[in-house]
Enzyme design. Structure first.
Site, PDB file in Angstrom:
ATOM      1  N   THR A 197      47.397  22.634  35.256  1.00 17.64           N
ATOM      2  CA  THR A 197      47.114  21.246  35.640  1.00 17.64           C
ATOM      3  C   THR A 197      47.228  20.254  34.487  1.00 17.64           C
ATOM      4  O   THR A 197      47.167  19.052  34.711  1.00 17.64           O
ATOM      5  CB  THR A 197      45.682  21.141  36.204  1.00 17.64           C
ATOM      6  OG1 THR A 197      44.776  21.618  35.203  1.00 17.64           O
ATOM      7  CG2 THR A 197      45.520  21.970  37.470  1.00 17.64           C
ATOM      8  N   GLY A 223      38.881  32.674  32.605  1.00 18.29           N
ATOM      9  CA  GLY A 223      40.311  32.445  32.748  1.00 18.29           C
ATOM     10  C   GLY A 223      40.936  31.988  31.444  1.00 18.29           C
ATOM     11  O   GLY A 223      40.239  31.662  30.477  1.00 18.29           O
ATOM     12  N   ASP A 224      42.268  32.041  31.395  1.00 20.29           N
ATOM     13  CA  ASP A 224      43.044  31.568  30.245  1.00 20.29           C
ATOM     14  C   ASP A 224      42.721  32.324  28.962  1.00 20.29           C
ATOM     15  O   ASP A 224      42.812  31.772  27.859  1.00 20.29           O
ATOM     16  CB  ASP A 224      42.828  30.052  30.031  1.00 20.29           C
ATOM     17  CG  ASP A 224      43.131  29.261  31.290  1.00 20.29           C
ATOM     18  OD1 ASP A 224      44.052  29.656  32.015  1.00 20.29           O
ATOM     19  OD2 ASP A 224      42.434  28.259  31.544  1.00 20.29           O
ATOM     20  N   GLU A 225      42.389  33.576  29.086  1.00 20.34           N
ATOM     21  CA  GLU A 225      42.056  34.388  27.909  1.00 20.34           C
ATOM     22  C   GLU A 225      43.312  34.793  27.136  1.00 20.34           C
ATOM     23  O   GLU A 225      43.224  35.261  25.996  1.00 20.34           O
ATOM     24  CB  GLU A 225      41.304  35.660  28.335  1.00 20.34           C
ATOM     25  CG  GLU A 225      39.949  35.414  28.992  1.00 20.34           C
ATOM     26  CD  GLU A 225      40.034  35.202  30.499  1.00 20.34           C
ATOM     27  OE1 GLU A 225      41.165  35.066  31.014  1.00 20.34           O
ATOM     28  OE2 GLU A 225      38.977  35.178  31.153  1.00 20.34           O
ATOM     29  N   ARG A 227      44.996  19.714  32.408  1.00 25.44           N
ATOM     30  CA  ARG A 227      43.672  19.179  32.059  1.00 25.44           C
ATOM     31  C   ARG A 227      43.238  19.714  30.691  1.00 25.44           C
ATOM     32  O   ARG A 227      43.725  20.757  30.245  1.00 25.44           O
ATOM     33  CB  ARG A 227      42.634  19.617  33.104  1.00 25.44           C
ATOM     34  CG  ARG A 227      42.819  18.941  34.451  1.00 25.44           C
ATOM     35  CD  ARG A 227      41.775  19.392  35.444  1.00 25.44           C
ATOM     36  NE  ARG A 227      41.975  20.768  35.879  1.00 25.44           N
ATOM     37  CZ  ARG A 227      41.146  21.413  36.697  1.00 25.44           C
ATOM     38  NH1 ARG A 227      40.062  20.826  37.152  1.00 25.44           N
ATOM     39  NH2 ARG A 227      41.402  22.654  37.058  1.00 25.44           N
ATOM     40  N   HIS A 247      49.990  31.421  33.352  1.00 23.50           N
ATOM     41  CA  HIS A 247      50.001  32.447  32.302  1.00 23.50           C
ATOM     42  C   HIS A 247      51.120  32.143  31.322  1.00 23.50           C
ATOM     43  O   HIS A 247      52.288  32.076  31.707  1.00 23.50           O
ATOM     44  CB  HIS A 247      50.171  33.838  32.934  1.00 23.50           C
ATOM     45  CG  HIS A 247      48.997  34.225  33.796  1.00 23.50           C
ATOM     46  ND1 HIS A 247      48.883  35.439  34.416  1.00 23.50           N
ATOM     47  CD2 HIS A 247      47.860  33.547  34.117  1.00 23.50           C
ATOM     48  CE1 HIS A 247      47.737  35.490  35.090  1.00 23.50           C
ATOM     49  NE2 HIS A 247      47.110  34.354  34.932  1.00 23.50           N
TER      50      HIS A 247
HETATM   51  P1  GDP Z   1      46.153  33.254  30.711  1.00 21.35           P
HETATM   52  O1  GDP Z   1      45.983  32.352  31.882  1.00 21.35           O
HETATM   53  O2  GDP Z   1      45.035  34.213  30.560  1.00 21.35           O
HETATM   54  O3  GDP Z   1      47.488  33.933  30.696  1.00 21.35           O
HETATM   55  O4  GDP Z   1      46.091  32.318  29.424  1.00 21.35           O
HETATM   56  P2  GDP Z   1      46.836  30.892  29.214  1.00 21.35           P
HETATM   57  O5  GDP Z   1      48.264  31.143  28.986  1.00 21.35           O
HETATM   58  O6  GDP Z   1      46.471  29.952  30.305  1.00 21.35           O
HETATM   59  O7  GDP Z   1      46.097  30.364  27.919  1.00 21.35           O
HETATM   60  C1  GDP Z   1      46.103  31.086  26.730  1.00 21.35           C
HETATM   61  C2  GDP Z   1      46.689  30.196  25.630  1.00 21.35           C
HETATM   62  O8  GDP Z   1      46.502  30.831  24.404  1.00 21.35           O
HETATM   63  C3  GDP Z   1      48.188  29.984  25.758  1.00 21.35           C
HETATM   64  O9  GDP Z   1      48.509  28.724  25.250  1.00 21.35           O
HETATM   65  C4  GDP Z   1      48.766  31.092  24.885  1.00 21.35           C
HETATM   66  O10 GDP Z   1      50.059  30.790  24.387  1.00 21.35           O
HETATM   67  C5  GDP Z   1      47.759  31.124  23.776  1.00 21.35           C
HETATM   68  N1  GDP Z   1      47.562  32.416  23.101  1.00 21.35           N
HETATM   69  C6  GDP Z   1      47.431  33.658  23.641  1.00 21.35           C
HETATM   70  N2  GDP Z   1      47.113  34.564  22.689  1.00 21.35           N
HETATM   71  C7  GDP Z   1      47.055  33.880  21.531  1.00 21.35           C
HETATM   72  C8  GDP Z   1      46.728  34.249  20.187  1.00 21.35           C
HETATM   73  O11 GDP Z   1      46.421  35.395  19.872  1.00 21.35           O
HETATM   74  N3  GDP Z   1      46.730  33.240  19.252  1.00 21.35           N
HETATM   75  C9  GDP Z   1      47.046  31.946  19.569  1.00 21.35           C
HETATM   76  N4  GDP Z   1      47.009  31.034  18.607  1.00 21.35           N
HETATM   77  N5  GDP Z   1      47.350  31.577  20.819  1.00 21.35           N
HETATM   78  C10 GDP Z   1      47.343  32.518  21.781  1.00 21.35           C
HETATM   79  P1  IMO Z   2      44.464  31.779  34.882  1.00 17.59           P
HETATM   80  O1  IMO Z   2      45.021  32.902  35.711  1.00 17.59           O
HETATM   81  C1  IMO Z   2      41.242  28.915  34.349  1.00 17.59           C
HETATM   82  C2  IMO Z   2      39.382  27.336  37.994  1.00 17.59           C
HETATM   83  C3  IMO Z   2      39.585  25.870  38.291  1.00 17.59           C
HETATM   84  C4  IMO Z   2      38.289  25.561  38.994  1.00 17.59           C
HETATM   85  C5  IMO Z   2      38.021  26.834  39.796  1.00 17.59           C
HETATM   86  C6  IMO Z   2      38.464  26.761  41.249  1.00 17.59           C
HETATM   87  O2  IMO Z   2      45.521  30.955  34.253  1.00 17.59           O
HETATM   88  O3  IMO Z   2      43.445  32.278  33.929  1.00 17.59           O
HETATM   89  P2  IMO Z   2      40.850  26.833  42.380  1.00 17.59           P
HETATM   90  O4  IMO Z   2      42.043  25.953  42.229  1.00 17.59           O
HETATM   91  O5  IMO Z   2      41.097  28.255  42.050  1.00 17.59           O
HETATM   92  O6  IMO Z   2      40.203  26.676  43.732  1.00 17.59           O
HETATM   93  O7  IMO Z   2      39.776  26.265  41.323  1.00 17.59           O
HETATM   94  O8  IMO Z   2      38.737  27.860  39.140  1.00 17.59           O
HETATM   95  N1  IMO Z   2      40.623  28.112  37.787  1.00 17.59           N
HETATM   96  C7  IMO Z   2      41.067  28.538  36.591  1.00 17.59           C
HETATM   97  N2  IMO Z   2      40.575  28.318  35.353  1.00 17.59           N
HETATM   98  N3  IMO Z   2      42.331  29.692  34.506  1.00 17.59           N
HETATM   99  C8  IMO Z   2      42.817  29.937  35.746  1.00 17.59           C
HETATM  100  O9  IMO Z   2      43.802  30.812  35.963  1.00 17.59           O
HETATM  101  C9  IMO Z   2      42.194  29.320  36.857  1.00 17.59           C
HETATM  102  N4  IMO Z   2      42.410  29.334  38.183  1.00 17.59           N
HETATM  103  C10 IMO Z   2      41.438  28.600  38.738  1.00 17.59           C
HETATM  104  O10 IMO Z   2      39.767  25.131  37.108  1.00 17.59           O
HETATM  105  O11 IMO Z   2      37.262  25.427  38.046  1.00 17.59           O
HETATM  106 MG    MG Z   3      45.945  30.302  32.340  1.00 16.46          MG
END
Ligand code: GDP
Ligand code: IMO
Ligand code: MG
Length: 421
Positions: free
Chosen positions: A298, A12-14, A300, A41
C-alpha cells in the site's frame, strides 16, 4: 523429503519473500497457502527487484513448480499483471505455475465493501489494505463466494447475479455506487480465459509430490500476530496464518510439515491499527528513522518498535517454529545501545501475550533489557564469525530466548546478503 513452512513471527513484513527466494534453491514445489494480494513480498535477486503479491516467491528458482493453494484469495487482475511482469523479467512461469480452482475470487464489491466498512468504523478502523480481504473471506465461509470452478461448471453467471443483487443493496445503502452486472461478468470472463491455462486441481500434483519425496516450501502471507484466532483481534487479517493453514490451504496433512522457519525481523514493524507494545513513537528520533519502512503493497509508512521477544517466543510456540531466519540485522548497526523487550507486565504482574486481548495488550508494560550495539557496517559479512561480538551476542540472545537456532541472518535486502549457519 522435507515440507517446510516459512512463517513470519511478528506482524508481517519480516522478510518472508527474501527468505523463500533463497530457500527455494532446495525446493521442488513452492506454494502460497493463505491470504491474498494484501501480501507484499520483496525479492531482490539476479532477475531484479520485485514486490510479489500472489505468486510464490520461490518461483525464481528454475526447477521449482509454483502452487497457489485453495486457501488463497485472488484478485485476477493483480495475478495477471504479476504473471506478465515475471514473464517479461525472464522468469518463465508458464507450465510451472498452477492455481487451485478452489481458490476464491476477489470481486469488485469486496474491495468496495472493505473501504465502506473501514470508513464506517472511523477511529476504530483496522487499517486494512483495502484489497477486499475481509469481505471475500466472509463470503467464503458464508457460502457466498465465487471460485474458478464456477466457470467450468457454468455456475458463474447465476452466482454472480445473486451476489451482485445482494451486494449492490448494501453498497447503495452505505452511500456507494451500484455495480453493473454485465460489466463485472465480462471483465471476469476475460480474466478467466487469460488464467485458464494456469488453473488445475492441485490434489494429484501435491499427493504425487509427497509420495515421491519431493521438497515443499510453503510460504505464509502476513505474520503470526495477524492470524484471525491468535493475532491481535480485531486488528488482524481474515485468514489463518499459522502453519496449520498450510495443511488446509494446500491439502497437505499436518504430519508432513516437518520444518517451520520463523522469519524474524531484528526489530518490529506493523502496518495498520492495533497494539504494538514496543512501539517507538518519537518520529524525530534516530532509531525511528533507521527502522522506518514503506509498505510493499500500500505504500503506507510502517510503524516501528524494538524487538519483542515475548512475541517471538509466542510465535515459536503457536507455530511450532523449528529454526529462525533473522532479518535486517544490518539495520541495527550504528546504535550505541539496543532495547529488547524480554517480557510483559500488567499492573506489576508478569503476563504473557496470550493472557490479554488486544485492548489489554495496549496496557501491558514491556520490560526491556538494554544491550550494547555495534558501529561496524555488517552488510558484507557472510559468516557468523565475521560479525562484531555484540552482533553475535544479539543473535545468541534471541536463540536463547526462543530455544531454537538462528540458522540464517540477513545483512541486506539482496538474496546473497545472507549468513548461513
Ligand atoms: P515480507 O512481506 O515478509 O516478504 O517482507 P517485505 O518484503 O514486505 O518487507 C521486508 C523488507 O525488508 C523489504 O524491503 C526487504 O527488501 C527488506 N529486507 C529483507 N531482509 C533484509 C535484510 O536482511 N536486511 C535489509 N536491510 N533489508 C532486508
Ligand atoms: P505480508 O505478507 C503486514 C495488515 C493490514 C491491516 C490488517 C488487515 O507482506 O507480510 P487486510 O487487508 O488483510 O484485511 O488488513 O492486516 N496486513 C499486513 N501487514 N504485512 C502483510 O502482508 C499484511 N497483510 C495484511 O495492514 O492492519
Ligand atoms: Mg510484506
Amino acid at each position: 523429503m522435507t515440507v517446510t513452512a516459512v512463517i513470519g513471527s511478528q506482524w508481517g513484513d519480516e522478510g518472508k519473500g527474501k527468505a523463500v527466494d533463497f530457500l527455494a534453491e532446495q525446493a521442488d514445489y513452492v506454494a502460497r497457502f493463505n491470504g491474498g494480494n494484501n501480501a507484499g513480498h520483496t525479492v531482490i535477486n539476479q532477475f531484479g527487484t520485485f514486490k510479489i503479491h500472489l505468486v510464490p516467491s520461490g518461483i525464481f528458482a528454475r526447477n521449482t513448480v509454483g502452487l497457489i493453494g485453495g486457501g488463497v484469495v485472488i484478485d485476477p487482475a493483480v495475478l495477471i499483471e504479476e504473471i506478465e511482469m515475471l514473464n517479461k523479467a525472464g522468469v518463465g512461469v508458464e507450465g510451472r505455475l498452477w492455481i487451485s480452482p478452489r481458490s476464491h475470487l476477489i470481486m469488485p464489491y469486496h474491495k468496495i465493501l472493505d473501504g465502506l466498512y473501514e470508513e464506517a468504523k472511523g477511529a476504530g478502523a483496522t487499517g486494512t489494505t483495502r484489497r477486499g480481504i475481509g469481505p471475500v473471506f466472509a463470503d467464503k465461509v458464508s457460502y457466498n463466494g465465487i471460485r474458478w470452478t464456477d466457470f467450468a461448471s457454468n455456475m458463474f453467471e447465476s452466482r454472480l447475479q445473486v451476489q451482485l443483487e445482494l451486494k449492490n443493496k448494501i453498497i447503495v445503502a452505505l452511500g456507494g455506487q451500484a455495480l453493473k452486472y454485465e460489466e463485472v461478468r465480462d471483465a471476469y470472463r476475460e480474466y478467466y480465459l487469460k488464467l485458464k491455462p494456469y488453473i488445475r486441481e492441485l490434489f494429484s500434483l501435491v499427493q504425487d509430490g509427497l509420495k515421491a519425496n519431493k521438497n515443499f516450501l510453503l510460504e505464509q502471507a502476513m505474520g503470526t500476530f495477524l492470524d484471525t484466532d491468535w493475532g491481535t483481534y480485531p486488528f488482524v487479517t481474515a485468514s489463518t496464518t499459522i502453519p496449520s493453514a498450510a495443511s488446509a490451504g494446500l491439502g497437505i496433512p499436518p504430519r508432513y510439515i516437518t520444518n517451520v522457519v520463523g522469519v524474524t525481523k531484528a526489530y518490529t514493524t506493523r502496518v495498520g491499527a492495533g497494539p504494538l507494545p514496543t512501539e517507538i513513537k518519537a518520529t524525530d528520533s534516530e532509531v525511528y528513522k533507521k527502522f522506518g519502512e514503506v509498505a510493499a503493497t500500500t505504500g503506507r509508512v510502517r510503524r516501528v518498535g524494538w524487538l519483542d521477544l515475548e512475541v517471538v517466543k509466542t510465535a515459536v510456540q503457536i507455530s511450532g517454529v523449528t529454526e529462525l531466519c533473522l532479518t535486517k540485522l544490518d539495520v541495527l548497526s550504528g546504535l550505541d545501545e539496543i532495547q529488547v523487550c524480554t517480557r510483559y507486565e500488567l499492573s506489576c504482574n508478569p503476563v504473557r501475550y496470550a493472557d490479554v486481548d488486544s485492548y489489554g495488550l495496549e496496557k501491558v508494560e514491556p520490560i526491556y533489557k538494554t544491550v550494547p550495539g555495534w558501529k561496524e557496517d555488517i552488510g558484507q559479512a557472510r559468516s557468523f564469525e565475521a560479525l562484531p561480538a555484540n552482533a553475535q551476542n544479539y543473535v545468541k540472545m534471541i536463540e536463547e530466548a526462543a530455544g531454537i537456532p538462528v540458522k540464517w541472518i540477513g545483512v541486506g535486502p539482496e538474496r546473497d546478503a545472507t549468513i548461513r549457519r
